[in-house]
Enzyme design. Sequence first.
Site, PDB file in Angstrom:
ATOM      1  CB  CYS A 139      -3.693  -5.230  -2.383  1.00 19.77           C
ATOM      2  SG  CYS A 139      -3.447  -5.429  -4.166  1.00 19.77           S
ATOM      3  CB  CYS A 174       1.004  -2.670  -0.456  1.00 20.22           C
ATOM      4  SG  CYS A 174       2.345  -2.345  -1.616  1.00 20.22           S
ATOM      5  CG  ASP A 205      13.715  -2.331 -11.614  1.00 22.81           C
ATOM      6  OD1 ASP A 205      13.562  -3.557 -11.734  1.00 22.81           O
ATOM      7  OD2 ASP A 205      12.791  -1.519 -11.779  1.00 22.81           O
ATOM      8  CB  CYS A 232       5.713  -8.640   8.730  1.00 18.16           C
ATOM      9  SG  CYS A 232       6.446  -7.722   7.368  1.00 18.16           S
ATOM     10  CB  CYS A 275      -0.742   0.924  -7.042  1.00 18.68           C
ATOM     11  SG  CYS A 275      -1.900   0.696  -5.663  1.00 18.68           S
ATOM     12  CB  CYS A 317       0.243  -5.757  -9.360  1.00 24.44           C
ATOM     13  SG  CYS A 317       1.164  -4.385  -8.635  1.00 24.44           S
TER      14      CYS A 317
END
Length: 363
Positions: free
Chosen positions: A200, A246, A136, A190, A243, A216
């Site tokens: 969300c 989700c 990242d 999914c 957060c 977001c």
Amino acid sequence: MLDALREWARELGFSQIGVADVDLSSAEPGLMDWLARGFHGEMHYMASHGLKRARPAELVPGTVRVITARMDYLPAGLTPGWQRIEWDRLADPARATVSVYARGRDYHKVLRARLQKLADRLAALIGPFGHRVFTDSAPVLEVELASRSGLGWRGKHTLLLSREAGSTFFLGEIYVDVALPVTEPESAHCGSCSACITACPTQAIVGERRVDARRCISYLTIEHAGPIPLALRPLMGNRIYGCDDCQLACPWNKFAQPARVVDFDVRAPLANPDLLGLWAWDEATFLRWTEGSPIRRIGHVRWQRNLAVAMGNALAAPQLPVAQREAVQAALAGWSGRTPLTGDDHALVAEHVQWAMAQAQTF
């Protein structure tokens, strides 16, 4: 060779290893459309690197394969049903919620060092080779590479999902100039589930596998430097850094795995923090408790800004006890008398403090 890589990776705390090819051309249209819509917000580096993000051989010349790695991060001590504990924390306006991944050591430091050790082990086997490790930390399509190498599939929330581990893990990569055998991708699982989209708080998931970062909460509390949009503040609740909603809502996270390393164990001040306790931190205290933590990168000013929003939402919550309501109001009212901030930093926090105080209601 792959078997040896997997064995070494497990010794280093990783849970899964894959190998991807470098042809990501099919991902380029989606990336450019996401950027064109401005969904990256103020993350200008996303646009400045352009298609290099989808072209590993341009980012690191000579790259022909990418070794992908998964490292689980659920802290020790979290029991089955940990999602309910997190939902309960979110429902308590006096408490503060920090994303689970950020309660221990900075994952950038943990993964980067261990990926380099993995590369060193490979070099000892096959001889020196060209490589570069990432976590990242550069224009890398991490989820795309991970999904192509079989670590999982891209969920509707855009995170990688694994049937073995849900989504509570970090990803890392080693770009190499060695034509290692690639591993097979995994199909998506999914189905018709849209739990992450529904959960969300700010409706930032604007379509399947499409997130508008500008909405977001993770972006707003971490990447965004200025005032948080007024319309989104009430939706943030007590989330002060990141957060997880989700992920909490995703059925696959019943398979989430505990970390194999101690680095992600929860730091004491973040085990079950309350807003007033964190609001009392001066900058020196913030720096002390966030040393080596991913939280430190946002700085004390954004930390206070985020806390002010959460405290305003606490004052607007009818379930907040009277004594705690009065304590929150007093803490906000006393902020200007104790802060050393000046200039733009003072103005940023002051505006959010004023907004928070205006949320006070009598129930």
